[in-house]
Design a protein around this motif. Sequence first.
Motif, PDB file in Angstrom:
ATOM      1  N   VAL A  39     -94.356 162.858  20.912  1.00 41.23           N
ATOM      2  CA  VAL A  39     -95.154 161.656  20.684  1.00 41.23           C
ATOM      3  C   VAL A  39     -96.285 162.012  19.733  1.00 41.23           C
ATOM      4  O   VAL A  39     -96.701 163.182  19.663  1.00 41.23           O
ATOM      5  N   ILE A  40     -96.775 161.023  18.980  1.00 35.92           N
ATOM      6  CA  ILE A  40     -97.862 161.291  18.047  1.00 35.92           C
ATOM      7  C   ILE A  40     -98.913 160.187  18.133  1.00 35.92           C
ATOM      8  O   ILE A  40     -98.577 159.005  18.286  1.00 35.92           O
ATOM      9  N   PHE A  41    -100.174 160.584  18.063  1.00 38.81           N
ATOM     10  CA  PHE A  41    -101.290 159.651  18.092  1.00 38.81           C
ATOM     11  C   PHE A  41    -102.152 159.869  16.845  1.00 38.81           C
ATOM     12  O   PHE A  41    -102.341 161.000  16.397  1.00 38.81           O
ATOM     13  N   GLY A  42    -102.668 158.776  16.316  1.00 39.01           N
ATOM     14  CA  GLY A  42    -103.578 158.855  15.179  1.00 39.01           C
ATOM     15  C   GLY A  42    -104.570 157.720  15.225  1.00 39.01           C
ATOM     16  O   GLY A  42    -104.320 156.683  15.847  1.00 39.01           O
ATOM     17  N   LEU A  43    -105.694 157.909  14.568  1.00 37.27           N
ATOM     18  CA  LEU A  43    -106.703 156.852  14.488  1.00 37.27           C
ATOM     19  C   LEU A  43    -107.181 156.705  13.051  1.00 37.27           C
ATOM     20  O   LEU A  43    -107.015 157.598  12.226  1.00 37.27           O
ATOM     21  N   HIS A  44    -107.790 155.554  12.786  1.00 38.21           N
ATOM     22  CA  HIS A  44    -108.421 155.306  11.488  1.00 38.21           C
ATOM     23  C   HIS A  44    -109.751 154.619  11.723  1.00 38.21           C
ATOM     24  O   HIS A  44    -109.816 153.585  12.386  1.00 38.21           O
ATOM     25  N   ILE A  45    -110.813 155.215  11.192  1.00 37.29           N
ATOM     26  CA  ILE A  45    -112.113 154.575  11.265  1.00 37.29           C
ATOM     27  C   ILE A  45    -112.054 153.276  10.464  1.00 37.29           C
ATOM     28  O   ILE A  45    -111.334 153.186   9.466  1.00 37.29           O
ATOM     29  N   ASN A  46    -112.804 152.255  10.909  1.00 32.48           N
ATOM     30  CA  ASN A  46    -112.766 150.973  10.213  1.00 32.48           C
ATOM     31  C   ASN A  46    -114.176 150.440  10.015  1.00 32.48           C
ATOM     32  O   ASN A  46    -114.916 150.255  10.981  1.00 32.48           O
ATOM     33  N   SER A  70     -92.906 154.225  -7.628  1.00 38.83           N
ATOM     34  CA  SER A  70     -93.453 155.555  -7.342  1.00 38.83           C
ATOM     35  C   SER A  70     -93.873 155.729  -5.895  1.00 38.83           C
ATOM     36  O   SER A  70     -94.058 156.851  -5.431  1.00 38.83           O
ATOM     37  N   THR A  71     -94.029 154.630  -5.158  1.00 39.64           N
ATOM     38  CA  THR A  71     -94.581 154.713  -3.804  1.00 39.64           C
ATOM     39  C   THR A  71     -93.786 153.865  -2.831  1.00 39.64           C
ATOM     40  O   THR A  71     -93.472 152.698  -3.123  1.00 39.64           O
ATOM     41  N   HIS A  72     -93.475 154.464  -1.697  1.00 43.82           N
ATOM     42  CA  HIS A  72     -92.876 153.705  -0.591  1.00 43.82           C
ATOM     43  C   HIS A  72     -93.389 154.257   0.722  1.00 43.82           C
ATOM     44  O   HIS A  72     -93.268 155.462   0.982  1.00 43.82           O
ATOM     45  N   TYR A  73     -93.993 153.403   1.536  1.00 38.97           N
ATOM     46  CA  TYR A  73     -94.344 153.730   2.917  1.00 38.97           C
ATOM     47  C   TYR A  73     -93.633 152.738   3.823  1.00 38.97           C
ATOM     48  O   TYR A  73     -93.632 151.534   3.539  1.00 38.97           O
ATOM     49  N   PRO A  74     -93.040 153.200   4.906  1.00 39.13           N
ATOM     50  CA  PRO A  74     -92.446 152.270   5.872  1.00 39.13           C
ATOM     51  C   PRO A  74     -93.529 151.495   6.635  1.00 39.13           C
ATOM     52  O   PRO A  74     -94.727 151.761   6.499  1.00 39.13           O
ATOM     53  N   VAL A  75     -93.084 150.564   7.456  1.00 47.63           N
ATOM     54  CA  VAL A  75     -93.990 149.853   8.362  1.00 47.63           C
ATOM     55  C   VAL A  75     -94.613 150.850   9.344  1.00 47.63           C
ATOM     56  O   VAL A  75     -93.923 151.712   9.895  1.00 47.63           O
ATOM     57  N   THR A  76     -95.928 150.752   9.539  1.00 49.93           N
ATOM     58  CA  THR A  76     -96.588 151.534  10.589  1.00 49.93           C
ATOM     59  C   THR A  76     -96.310 150.811  11.904  1.00 49.93           C
ATOM     60  O   THR A  76     -96.915 149.778  12.202  1.00 49.93           O
ATOM     61  N   TYR A  77     -95.373 151.367  12.667  1.00 47.39           N
ATOM     62  CA  TYR A  77     -94.817 150.667  13.823  1.00 47.39           C
ATOM     63  C   TYR A  77     -95.207 151.387  15.106  1.00 47.39           C
ATOM     64  O   TYR A  77     -94.730 152.491  15.391  1.00 47.39           O
ATOM     65  N   ASN A  78     -96.098 150.769  15.861  1.00 44.70           N
ATOM     66  CA  ASN A  78     -96.518 151.333  17.138  1.00 44.70           C
ATOM     67  C   ASN A  78     -95.493 150.996  18.216  1.00 44.70           C
ATOM     68  O   ASN A  78     -95.249 149.813  18.496  1.00 44.70           O
ATOM     69  N   ASP A  79     -94.887 152.021  18.772  1.00 52.19           N
ATOM     70  CA  ASP A  79     -93.854 151.827  19.793  1.00 52.19           C
ATOM     71  C   ASP A  79     -94.393 150.923  20.910  1.00 52.19           C
ATOM     72  O   ASP A  79     -95.379 151.257  21.567  1.00 52.19           O
ATOM     73  N   ALA A 109    -101.425 149.609   4.116  1.00 52.92           N
ATOM     74  CA  ALA A 109    -100.337 150.523   4.494  1.00 52.92           C
ATOM     75  C   ALA A 109    -100.899 151.897   4.830  1.00 52.92           C
ATOM     76  O   ALA A 109    -102.001 152.255   4.428  1.00 52.92           O
ATOM     77  N   GLU A 110    -100.116 152.665   5.561  1.00 54.61           N
ATOM     78  CA  GLU A 110    -100.522 153.997   6.040  1.00 54.61           C
ATOM     79  C   GLU A 110     -99.300 154.900   6.091  1.00 54.61           C
ATOM     80  O   GLU A 110     -98.266 154.506   6.623  1.00 54.61           O
ATOM     81  N   ASP A 111     -99.424 156.119   5.580  1.00 52.17           N
ATOM     82  CA  ASP A 111     -98.245 156.982   5.640  1.00 52.17           C
ATOM     83  C   ASP A 111     -98.056 157.648   7.001  1.00 52.17           C
ATOM     84  O   ASP A 111     -97.102 158.405   7.193  1.00 52.17           O
ATOM     85  N   PHE A 112     -98.925 157.342   7.973  1.00 52.98           N
ATOM     86  CA  PHE A 112     -98.647 157.697   9.367  1.00 52.98           C
ATOM     87  C   PHE A 112     -97.283 157.146   9.789  1.00 52.98           C
ATOM     88  O   PHE A 112     -96.640 157.650  10.713  1.00 52.98           O
ATOM     89  N   SER A 113     -96.844 156.110   9.079  1.00 52.64           N
ATOM     90  CA  SER A 113     -95.559 155.471   9.365  1.00 52.64           C
ATOM     91  C   SER A 113     -94.384 156.435   9.258  1.00 52.64           C
ATOM     92  O   SER A 113     -93.368 156.268   9.943  1.00 52.64           O
ATOM     93  N   GLU A 116     -93.977 158.009  12.576  1.00 50.04           N
ATOM     94  CA  GLU A 116     -93.485 157.044  13.566  1.00 50.04           C
ATOM     95  C   GLU A 116     -92.032 156.650  13.325  1.00 50.04           C
ATOM     96  O   GLU A 116     -91.400 156.088  14.217  1.00 50.04           O
ATOM     97  N   GLU A 117     -91.511 156.928  12.146  1.00 48.87           N
ATOM     98  CA  GLU A 117     -90.071 156.750  11.921  1.00 48.87           C
ATOM     99  C   GLU A 117     -89.262 157.745  12.744  1.00 48.87           C
ATOM    100  O   GLU A 117     -88.102 157.484  13.088  1.00 48.87           O
ATOM    101  N   LYS A 118     -89.869 158.908  13.042  1.00 53.83           N
ATOM    102  CA  LYS A 118     -89.146 159.996  13.694  1.00 53.83           C
ATOM    103  C   LYS A 118     -89.424 160.099  15.183  1.00 53.83           C
ATOM    104  O   LYS A 118     -88.536 160.472  15.955  1.00 53.83           O
ATOM    105  N   VAL A 119     -90.667 159.821  15.589  1.00 53.91           N
ATOM    106  CA  VAL A 119     -91.036 159.932  17.005  1.00 53.91           C
ATOM    107  C   VAL A 119     -91.905 158.737  17.387  1.00 53.91           C
ATOM    108  O   VAL A 119     -92.572 158.152  16.531  1.00 53.91           O
ATOM    109  N   PRO A 120     -91.928 158.362  18.670  1.00 54.96           N
ATOM    110  CA  PRO A 120     -92.804 157.264  19.095  1.00 54.96           C
ATOM    111  C   PRO A 120     -94.265 157.609  18.814  1.00 54.96           C
ATOM    112  O   PRO A 120     -94.679 158.769  18.949  1.00 54.96           O
TER     113      PRO A 120
END
Length: 434
Positions: A194-201, A332-341, A370-374, A377-381
């Motif tokens: 499992v992976i967790f991440g945050l982003h300051i806003n 030149s750029t592709h990021y998937p959806v940042t999908y929170n399980d 968009a965020e490349d954290f995605s 999340e493509e590989k693990v919840p």
Amino acid sequence: MKKLYFLPFALICFPAFSQTSYKAQVGKQADALEKQVIAWRRDFHEHPELGNHEVRTSGIVASYLKSLGIEVKTGVAKTGVVGILKGGKPGPVVALRADMDGLPVTERVNVPFASKVKAMYNGQEVGVMAACGHDSHVAILMGVAKILSSMKSELHGTVKFIFQPAEEGAPAGEEGGAALMVKEGVLENPKVDVIFGLHINSQTEVGKIAYRPGGAMAAVNDFKITVKGRQAHGAYPWSSVDPVVTSAQIIMALQTIVSRNLNVTENGGVVTIGSINGGNRSNIIPEQVEMMGTIRNLSAPDEKMFIERIKTIVQNTAAAAGATAEVKIPYSTHYPVTYNDPVLTEKMLPTLQATAGAENVLLRPAVTGAEDFSFYEEKVPGIFFFLGGMPKGGNPLTAPSHHTPDFYIDESGFTLGVKAMCNLTLDYMAMKSK
């Protein structure tokens, strides 16, 4: 290089970890570390580095993790650092991620630690600024590493600390970021559960956490459209196949994808043309026009539909005008959806609520950023959440936004980020060890 000072260890030494009261222990340790986390952040803010060039930052991170007795791997995805903390008891592997890169932005914020750094970007000298808060992410995760390493013997599992370069994109012609880290095996050896991440806003009030299950941030694809016609004198347009008029028709037709093809009751989407270039004189119809743009989607099916519709609209509109057109998507750029399980989010929501107070944990709408954290999340919840950085009482509509010279963060919110990341890790381990 400016020397980075750490607070004396005696000031941040903590009592032994107790399995029955780890949230209280985390709270005490995070409060005690607040000044150190802020000091780290200010140092990183004053010395930002562009993507794939985070040499100073990664060196400080690696040195500190080693001082905690954490196994360290450097040079991952060019300048990335991975720390592995093996707990004293069996359990899952929890990954925690922080991004390290700055942006080609010249800072205008009047703080003593404002960046004055200059660097080369795409062949031009630019100012460099941590204009998205990545400096705070690094400092927060270093604080988390300090606390969790002090609990090593009682940890039910392994923690993998991922300090990632180039979230904002690698330099032209290079690979980088989360995609390269995944490609180089960051989620393996040991295999991450499992992976967790945050982003300051900067537009969420300090002391609050915002989250969303499912599609939280958009997939992004950039694209390039080249329209080719026939050049002619501007006084005799009937002798031309005008790529300028054709491009104008294409731009307007692309907007019908959102208004007519997207089910707006389910998800949002964006088609934006960000640049258009063609011709060099007022009385010459050029032979060619180039356009660059971006699309944003909140589901994989919508992303597929947008790509197909763009190609169809561009090619058929051009053909109707007697022109030809080429579409490169992604360019030149592709990021998937940042999908929170959704299941994981539901299970861990009580942790966030217990950490920040239920009234301070907000369900937020999806965003088209968009965020490349995605890629993780493509590989693990995973769960990616937002940490408040706007001063209390601020107006989110007028607070300086990310990626701008006036971007500003209230540092008093960092401790909540440290607590949240620690508690997510410990609670997940506790769930899996039962």
